[in-house]
Design a protein around this motif. Sequence first.
Motif, PDB file in Angstrom:
ATOM      1  N   LYS A   1       0.796  -1.274  -0.006  1.00 14.32           N
ATOM      2  CA  LYS A   1       0.122   0.070  -0.033  1.00 14.32           C
ATOM      3  C   LYS A   1       0.754   1.432   0.042  1.00 14.32           C
ATOM      4  O   LYS A   1       0.326   2.236   0.014  1.00 14.32           O
ATOM      5  N   LYS A   2       2.043   1.217   0.106  1.00 17.15           N
ATOM      6  CA  LYS A   2       3.058   2.406   0.140  1.00 17.15           C
ATOM      7  C   LYS A   2       3.119   2.801  -1.502  1.00 17.15           C
ATOM      8  O   LYS A   2       3.604   2.037  -2.079  1.00 17.15           O
ATOM      9  N   THR A   3       3.240   4.062  -1.410  1.00 16.41           N
ATOM     10  CA  THR A   3       3.469   4.522  -2.894  1.00 16.41           C
ATOM     11  C   THR A   3       4.618   5.737  -2.831  1.00 16.41           C
ATOM     12  O   THR A   3       4.873   6.139  -1.962  1.00 16.41           O
ATOM     13  N   VAL A   4       4.723   6.087  -3.925  1.00 18.26           N
ATOM     14  CA  VAL A   4       5.905   7.189  -4.017  1.00 18.26           C
ATOM     15  C   VAL A   4       5.029   8.471  -4.785  1.00 18.26           C
ATOM     16  O   VAL A   4       4.160   8.188  -5.811  1.00 18.26           O
ATOM     17  N   GLY A   5       5.429   9.662  -4.537  1.00 17.76           N
ATOM     18  CA  GLY A   5       4.982  10.768  -5.224  1.00 17.76           C
ATOM     19  C   GLY A   5       5.828  11.317  -6.379  1.00 17.76           C
ATOM     20  O   GLY A   5       6.725  10.587  -6.512  1.00 17.76           O
ATOM     21  N   ILE A   6       5.387  11.880  -7.352  1.00 19.43           N
ATOM     22  CA  ILE A   6       5.964  12.367  -8.447  1.00 19.43           C
ATOM     23  C   ILE A   6       6.124  13.930  -8.549  1.00 19.43           C
ATOM     24  O   ILE A   6       5.099  14.672  -8.395  1.00 19.43           O
ATOM     25  N   LEU A   7       7.204  14.301  -9.102  1.00 20.62           N
ATOM     26  CA  LEU A   7       7.278  15.923  -9.282  1.00 20.62           C
ATOM     27  C   LEU A   7       7.885  15.877 -10.659  1.00 20.62           C
ATOM     28  O   LEU A   7       9.023  15.264 -11.092  1.00 20.62           O
ATOM     29  N   ASP A   8       7.203  16.237 -11.578  1.00 27.04           N
ATOM     30  CA  ASP A   8       7.323  16.416 -13.149  1.00 27.04           C
ATOM     31  C   ASP A   8       7.660  17.827 -13.570  1.00 27.04           C
ATOM     32  O   ASP A   8       6.471  18.727 -13.485  1.00 27.04           O
ATOM     33  N   LEU A   9       8.636  18.286 -13.959  1.00 22.42           N
ATOM     34  CA  LEU A   9       8.927  19.675 -14.479  1.00 22.42           C
ATOM     35  C   LEU A   9       9.196  19.820 -16.013  1.00 22.42           C
ATOM     36  O   LEU A   9      10.138  19.540 -16.396  1.00 22.42           O
ATOM     37  N   GLY A  10       8.100  19.919 -16.622  1.00 23.21           N
ATOM     38  CA  GLY A  10       8.203  20.111 -18.294  1.00 23.21           C
ATOM     39  C   GLY A  10       8.616  21.714 -18.587  1.00 23.21           C
ATOM     40  O   GLY A  10       8.971  22.415 -17.552  1.00 23.21           O
ATOM     41  N   GLY A  11       8.519  21.582 -19.857  1.00 26.46           N
ATOM     42  CA  GLY A  11       9.012  23.003 -20.307  1.00 26.46           C
ATOM     43  C   GLY A  11       7.596  24.006 -20.288  1.00 26.46           C
ATOM     44  O   GLY A  11       7.865  25.165 -19.858  1.00 26.46           O
ATOM     45  N   GLY A  12       6.361  23.732 -20.259  1.00 25.74           N
ATOM     46  CA  GLY A  12       5.412  24.569 -20.053  1.00 25.74           C
ATOM     47  C   GLY A  12       4.476  24.454 -18.754  1.00 25.74           C
ATOM     48  O   GLY A  12       3.910  25.127 -18.648  1.00 25.74           O
ATOM     49  N   SER A  13       4.656  23.135 -18.289  1.00 31.35           N
ATOM     50  CA  SER A  13       3.791  23.073 -17.184  1.00 31.35           C
ATOM     51  C   SER A  13       4.459  22.173 -16.194  1.00 31.35           C
ATOM     52  O   SER A  13       5.433  21.561 -16.439  1.00 31.35           O
ATOM     53  N   THR A  14       3.972  22.093 -14.876  1.00 31.81           N
ATOM     54  CA  THR A  14       4.674  21.462 -13.818  1.00 31.81           C
ATOM     55  C   THR A  14       3.544  20.583 -13.253  1.00 31.81           C
ATOM     56  O   THR A  14       2.682  21.192 -12.832  1.00 31.81           O
ATOM     57  N   GLN A  15       3.879  19.584 -12.779  1.00 32.68           N
ATOM     58  CA  GLN A  15       3.073  18.667 -11.927  1.00 32.68           C
ATOM     59  C   GLN A  15       3.474  18.047 -10.694  1.00 32.68           C
ATOM     60  O   GLN A  15       4.605  17.694 -10.592  1.00 32.68           O
ATOM     61  N   ILE A  16       2.487  17.867  -9.667  1.00 38.47           N
ATOM     62  CA  ILE A  16       2.919  17.257  -8.375  1.00 38.47           C
ATOM     63  C   ILE A  16       1.662  16.348  -8.357  1.00 38.47           C
ATOM     64  O   ILE A  16       0.395  16.664  -8.263  1.00 38.47           O
ATOM     65  N   THR A  17       2.025  14.973  -7.804  1.00 34.99           N
ATOM     66  CA  THR A  17       1.012  14.010  -7.697  1.00 34.99           C
ATOM     67  C   THR A  17       1.535  13.016  -6.451  1.00 34.99           C
ATOM     68  O   THR A  17       2.604  12.687  -6.581  1.00 34.99           O
ATOM     69  N   PHE A  18       0.696  12.897  -5.570  1.00 29.09           N
ATOM     70  CA  PHE A  18       1.200  11.912  -4.400  1.00 29.09           C
ATOM     71  C   PHE A  18      -0.124  11.311  -3.767  1.00 29.09           C
ATOM     72  O   PHE A  18      -1.520  12.023  -4.027  1.00 29.09           O
ATOM     73  N   LEU A  19      -0.063  10.380  -3.070  1.00 25.88           N
ATOM     74  CA  LEU A  19      -1.059   9.660  -2.409  1.00 25.88           C
ATOM     75  C   LEU A  19      -1.312  10.347  -0.868  1.00 25.88           C
ATOM     76  O   LEU A  19      -0.340   9.983  -0.180  1.00 25.88           O
ATOM     77  N   PRO A  20      -2.247  11.077  -0.477  1.00 15.69           N
ATOM     78  CA  PRO A  20      -2.231  11.762   0.903  1.00 15.69           C
ATOM     79  C   PRO A  20      -2.340  10.596   2.001  1.00 15.69           C
ATOM     80  O   PRO A  20      -3.063   9.766   1.562  1.00 15.69           O
ATOM     81  N   LYS A  21      -1.772  10.931   3.129  1.00 17.40           N
ATOM     82  CA  LYS A  21      -2.126   9.916   4.186  1.00 17.40           C
ATOM     83  C   LYS A  21      -2.904  10.451   5.074  1.00 17.40           C
ATOM     84  O   LYS A  21      -3.644  10.061   6.019  1.00 17.40           O
ATOM     85  N   LEU A  22      -3.296  11.793   5.019  1.00 18.90           N
ATOM     86  CA  LEU A  22      -4.185  12.721   5.626  1.00 18.90           C
ATOM     87  C   LEU A  22      -5.384  13.017   5.064  1.00 18.90           C
ATOM     88  O   LEU A  22      -5.356  13.557   3.950  1.00 18.90           O
TER      89      LEU A  22
END
Length: 433
Positions: free
Chosen positions: A196-217
Amino acid sequence: MRPVVPALLLLVLLAVAGLSRAQAKTSLLDLTNSIGSILPSLSRPANFSRIFYGVMFDAGSTGTRIHVYTFIQTDSVELPVLDNEMFHSIKPGLSAYADSPEMGGHTVRMLLKVAKKTVPRLEWKRTPVVLRATAGLRLLPREKAEALLDQVQDVFDESPFLVPDNSVSIMNGTNEGILAWVSVNFLTGHLNVQNKKTVGILDLGGGSTQITFLPKLRKTVESAPTADYTARFDMFNSTYELYTHSYLGNGLMAARLATLGALGAEGLDWQVFRSSCLPKKFSDEWSFGGLTYQVSGIPDGYAGYKLCYQEVLKVVRGIIHQPYELKDSNVFYAFSYYFDRAVDAGLIDGARGGMLEVRDFKKRAKEVCNKMTKYRPISPFLCMDMTYITCLLKDGFGFKENTVLQLTKKVNNVEASWALGATFDHFRNLKIH
């Protein structure tokens, strides 16, 4: 639990039926158990019975990339196994051809040669080819973006590959973040029933940036500014509710424009855009999104980290939301320009990647900005880029300085991006009517 139809069987049935297009509706947020049995392999099983392929184009703001995935069907496993990936990229991105869409289509035609060399000729008609465009085209006027997509569609239609419905489109930022999260967690082995443990991702592109993770709270979800900062989907008999957001205009290249005050300036020849983040004596042209700008340092002014930070802070403050929880227990994988600039600045090895604390970006940004002459051969923009990354992580997302990030380009020899997740999702949506 109802049996899941293998993706391979769907492809075979399509071929037998003589369909040139898969009849499908795209629903990127509804990933299901069909992904669950596809596992990355380090070596090809001896009992494999069939090999098949999927081709995914990532049309980003600074380049177009092709991912050719090889899957294998084994006698003992109902669903196929991911075997390997052939990857190739070219620059600039499709958006650079906004005024000459035929040339944009030609770049895709050239990349298709990679698919033809990788996929055996007998498999071409059964191999789906898909292109998803990201922030580069999202930033363009609609008519110009559509003209580019139409050209790509023509290239696909004249190719020998299987061309599904909705094979060429612009992906929204939320799906970009979610599918990148699926890709990385799949490749790191975090997506299974037991783990059930996952990792978050940080993606920094040229035009946009994304943050995605599974919250614990729960408060992380409840305190999100709007509903589109979270997304729910079912996978592996579980429902995931992610914190995810894409910031259009906060990718590294778009942030350069904003820092320079050049947003909306249309690349006017007579206007020079200056910044304390650039070497004092630097003056040159810089192009992004099909436009060219005159940029320079401030010859009679000051330069360095403090002034540069004040400039980039305006691009971040009040725009980037800080999630309620970004605890050390959340491991984040950072890739794309996070990785590239860390390599450029000598923080990590370009082949192996590595783990960094947020403060490592800050420390090197100070060194680069205060010794721009030393680092200028690498890039005159390195001070600006490193300072922006530092500001984005600290004052934007709110990471602590001791937060550890895993900088990576590949995971198990597969590119860290949304492309693999999008390929899985595409296979899931193939349906026979």
